[in-house]
Scaffold this motif. Sequence first.
Motif, PDB file in Angstrom:
ATOM      1  N   UNK B   1     -15.488   5.279 -28.023  1.00  0.00           N
ATOM      2  CA  UNK B   1     -14.581   5.115 -26.881  1.00  0.00           C
ATOM      3  C   UNK B   1     -15.076   3.997 -25.960  1.00  0.00           C
ATOM      4  N   UNK B   2     -14.224   3.007 -25.718  1.00  0.00           N
ATOM      5  CA  UNK B   2     -14.654   1.863 -24.881  1.00  0.00           C
ATOM      6  C   UNK B   2     -14.270   2.105 -23.423  1.00  0.00           C
ATOM      7  N   UNK B   3     -15.218   1.877 -22.566  1.00  0.00           N
ATOM      8  CA  UNK B   3     -15.023   2.139 -21.149  1.00  0.00           C
ATOM      9  C   UNK B   3     -15.364   0.893 -20.330  1.00  0.00           C
ATOM     10  N   UNK B   4     -14.519   0.622 -19.353  1.00  0.00           N
ATOM     11  CA  UNK B   4     -14.762  -0.537 -18.489  1.00  0.00           C
ATOM     12  C   UNK B   4     -14.881  -0.093 -17.036  1.00  0.00           C
ATOM     13  N   UNK B   5     -15.803  -0.736 -16.330  1.00  0.00           N
ATOM     14  CA  UNK B   5     -15.904  -0.547 -14.881  1.00  0.00           C
ATOM     15  C   UNK B   5     -15.220  -1.729 -14.207  1.00  0.00           C
ATOM     16  N   UNK B   6     -14.276  -1.432 -13.327  1.00  0.00           N
ATOM     17  CA  UNK B   6     -13.594  -2.499 -12.586  1.00  0.00           C
ATOM     18  C   UNK B   6     -14.199  -2.569 -11.183  1.00  0.00           C
ATOM     19  N   UNK B   7     -14.765  -3.700 -10.851  1.00  0.00           N
ATOM     20  CA  UNK B   7     -15.415  -3.858  -9.545  1.00  0.00           C
ATOM     21  C   UNK B   7     -14.771  -4.998  -8.767  1.00  0.00           C
ATOM     22  N   UNK B   8     -13.849  -4.672  -7.858  1.00  0.00           N
ATOM     23  CA  UNK B   8     -13.303  -5.744  -7.014  1.00  0.00           C
ATOM     24  C   UNK B   8     -14.374  -6.185  -6.020  1.00  0.00           C
ATOM     25  N   UNK B   9     -14.574  -7.501  -5.898  1.00  0.00           N
ATOM     26  CA  UNK B   9     -15.639  -7.987  -5.019  1.00  0.00           C
ATOM     27  C   UNK B   9     -15.165  -9.175  -4.202  1.00  0.00           C
ATOM     28  N   UNK B  10     -15.272  -9.059  -2.904  1.00  0.00           N
ATOM     29  CA  UNK B  10     -14.949 -10.176  -2.019  1.00  0.00           C
ATOM     30  C   UNK B  10     -16.165 -10.461  -1.148  1.00  0.00           C
ATOM     31  N   UNK B  11     -16.830 -11.555  -1.421  1.00  0.00           N
ATOM     32  CA  UNK B  11     -18.059 -11.926  -0.713  1.00  0.00           C
ATOM     33  C   UNK B  11     -19.084 -10.789  -0.710  1.00  0.00           C
ATOM     34  N   UNK B  12     -19.434 -10.358  -1.914  1.00  0.00           N
ATOM     35  CA  UNK B  12     -20.389  -9.254  -2.043  1.00  0.00           C
ATOM     36  C   UNK B  12     -21.643  -9.693  -2.787  1.00  0.00           C
ATOM     37  N   UNK B  13     -21.980 -10.973  -2.686  1.00  0.00           N
ATOM     38  CA  UNK B  13     -23.139 -11.483  -3.432  1.00  0.00           C
ATOM     39  C   UNK B  13     -24.430 -10.755  -3.057  1.00  0.00           C
ATOM     40  N   UNK B  14     -24.513 -10.241  -1.836  1.00  0.00           N
ATOM     41  CA  UNK B  14     -25.741  -9.575  -1.391  1.00  0.00           C
ATOM     42  C   UNK B  14     -25.924  -8.207  -2.027  1.00  0.00           C
ATOM     43  N   UNK B  15     -24.846  -7.435  -2.079  1.00  0.00           N
ATOM     44  CA  UNK B  15     -24.995  -6.059  -2.549  1.00  0.00           C
ATOM     45  C   UNK B  15     -24.742  -5.933  -4.048  1.00  0.00           C
ATOM     46  N   UNK B  16     -24.069  -6.918  -4.633  1.00  0.00           N
ATOM     47  CA  UNK B  16     -23.651  -6.804  -6.037  1.00  0.00           C
ATOM     48  C   UNK B  16     -24.815  -6.650  -7.028  1.00  0.00           C
ATOM     49  N   UNK B  17     -25.910  -7.418  -6.892  1.00  0.00           N
ATOM     50  CA  UNK B  17     -26.976  -7.307  -7.904  1.00  0.00           C
ATOM     51  C   UNK B  17     -27.482  -5.876  -8.092  1.00  0.00           C
ATOM     52  N   UNK B  18     -27.673  -5.167  -6.981  1.00  0.00           N
ATOM     53  CA  UNK B  18     -28.183  -3.796  -7.104  1.00  0.00           C
ATOM     54  C   UNK B  18     -27.148  -2.886  -7.749  1.00  0.00           C
ATOM     55  N   UNK B  37     -12.601 -11.828  -5.849  1.00  0.00           N
ATOM     56  CA  UNK B  37     -11.333 -11.960  -5.119  1.00  0.00           C
ATOM     57  C   UNK B  37     -11.383 -13.118  -4.117  1.00  0.00           C
ATOM     58  N   UNK B  38     -11.598 -14.313  -4.646  1.00  0.00           N
ATOM     59  CA  UNK B  38     -11.616 -15.487  -3.780  1.00  0.00           C
ATOM     60  C   UNK B  38     -12.858 -15.598  -2.920  1.00  0.00           C
ATOM     61  N   UNK B  39     -13.989 -15.163  -3.422  1.00  0.00           N
ATOM     62  CA  UNK B  39     -15.229 -15.218  -2.638  1.00  0.00           C
ATOM     63  C   UNK B  39     -15.712 -16.656  -2.475  1.00  0.00           C
ATOM     64  N   UNK B  54     -16.645 -11.663 -15.476  1.00  0.00           N
ATOM     65  CA  UNK B  54     -16.157 -11.951 -14.127  1.00  0.00           C
ATOM     66  C   UNK B  54     -14.849 -12.733 -14.180  1.00  0.00           C
ATOM     67  N   UNK B  55     -13.831 -12.187 -13.559  1.00  0.00           N
ATOM     68  CA  UNK B  55     -12.551 -12.888 -13.435  1.00  0.00           C
ATOM     69  C   UNK B  55     -12.439 -13.403 -12.006  1.00  0.00           C
ATOM     70  N   UNK B  56     -12.155 -14.681 -11.895  1.00  0.00           N
ATOM     71  CA  UNK B  56     -12.101 -15.291 -10.554  1.00  0.00           C
ATOM     72  C   UNK B  56     -10.670 -15.545 -10.134  1.00  0.00           C
ATOM     73  N   UNK B  57     -10.287 -14.943  -9.038  1.00  0.00           N
ATOM     74  CA  UNK B  57      -8.968 -15.235  -8.474  1.00  0.00           C
ATOM     75  C   UNK B  57      -9.054 -16.517  -7.652  1.00  0.00           C
ATOM     76  N   UNK B  58      -7.992 -17.323  -7.657  1.00  0.00           N
ATOM     77  CA  UNK B  58      -8.044 -18.610  -6.943  1.00  0.00           C
ATOM     78  C   UNK B  58      -8.063 -18.444  -5.424  1.00  0.00           C
ATOM     79  N   UNK B  59      -7.567 -17.328  -4.942  1.00  0.00           N
ATOM     80  CA  UNK B  59      -7.627 -17.051  -3.502  1.00  0.00           C
ATOM     81  C   UNK B  59      -7.625 -15.544  -3.312  1.00  0.00           C
ATOM     82  N   UNK B  60      -7.888 -15.126  -2.091  1.00  0.00           N
ATOM     83  CA  UNK B  60      -8.042 -13.697  -1.826  1.00  0.00           C
ATOM     84  C   UNK B  60      -6.713 -12.952  -1.881  1.00  0.00           C
ATOM     85  N   UNK B  61      -6.648 -11.942  -2.747  1.00  0.00           N
ATOM     86  CA  UNK B  61      -5.416 -11.159  -2.871  1.00  0.00           C
ATOM     87  C   UNK B  61      -5.539  -9.810  -2.188  1.00  0.00           C
ATOM     88  N   UNK B  62      -6.723  -9.464  -1.735  1.00  0.00           N
ATOM     89  CA  UNK B  62      -6.925  -8.117  -1.191  1.00  0.00           C
ATOM     90  C   UNK B  62      -7.305  -7.163  -2.304  1.00  0.00           C
TER      91      UNK B  62
END
Lengths: 134, 237
Positions: B1-18, B37-39, B54-62
């Motif tokens: 069974x394949x499982x994916x974690x979806x993590x929306x991130x907007x300017x979260x470079x500080x907390x993301x590594x952990x 999300x447009x970080x 990582x999928x990069x949105x061209x601008x912030x969508x919320x």
Amino acid sequence: MSVETHAVVAVLTILAVVAIVRMVRRGVLKAKYSVLWLTVGLVLAVAASVPTVLDRVAERLGIWYQPTLFLLLAIGFLLLVAMHFSYELSRLERRVRSLAEELALLRGPVSDSDHPTNHLDSPTSHQAEGRETD
Amino acid sequence: MRTAAIIPAFDEADSLPRVLSDLATHVPTHEIVVIDDGSVDGTHQVATDAGATCLRLPFNLGIGGALRLGFRYVAEQRFDRAYQFDADGQHDASQVPDLLRGLDDADMVVGSRFAGAPDYRVGHSRGLAMALLRLLVYRVSGQRFTDTSSGFRAFRRPVVEFFSTEYPVEYMESVEALVLAMRQGFTVREVPVVMHDRSAGTASNRNLRLAYHFVRLLIVLVAGGKRRRVRTAGMAQ
């Protein structure tokens, strides 16, 4: 209506029509909106040049105070236009959103094994490529 | 069974590594999909360096817009299930297996801060708004939830496919999504989870904004029955 007010209304109407025509000619308005606003201009022009038309229509409809007819029509028209713009705006927002999604998917899911977007980001690699082709 | 974690991130470079390393420790087989999300702070670099997709949105969508893209990707890649995970360190990676176990008898699972840990604290106005939302969701759906705005949620594929086009995109979208899923005929249940306080960044609970979106949400939920139904075939059965 006094002669002075009539003149002011006429001048304003002419200015509005001229502005519409200029915008249409310069192509900044889409065709469907140009038709819309040209019609508005035409109606304004008729109402301004022959003010008795409005009076007679009002009378026929049984409206005692003629300006209310004009206000009623104007408000109703503007309301419809605003609703239409809201609709168009929502549709455009939906499309922009799905374009943004498509773009993100087309850029590709980058993982650490490959960085397809990197050479776009760094100006140095661009310069290097440029020199090679020179 | 394949499982994916979806993590929306907007300017979260500080907390993301952990967050990413915690996930790698606790659930190493899951594919991590970060939606940048447009970080502008290099979030995408941090995500790819950690080996995440990582999928990069061209601008912030919320957050709603970012999530929708995540659902779309997960649906297109035909994962069996997915879960949403916060980039700001609020969720606990060790709780993921518990959350996913909830999918055994539900289409969608919501991790609740309050069902298991009664001492999780929120501010006054936020607490009041949450209480009202709980009541409203109960009135609309007939099902009780203790944490309607939780962002720690898991989904089976049919729900992912549904949300890939229909996920609400306005602020406080999680409540709307909850009701939407139930209206669509999906079974949704709640499981207790433990959450951390937000490690970096501030919660977006400016009162006026909250009030506006609260009213907007009320209207959406009450008027929701008239919502346009799209592509429901073969999903709700």
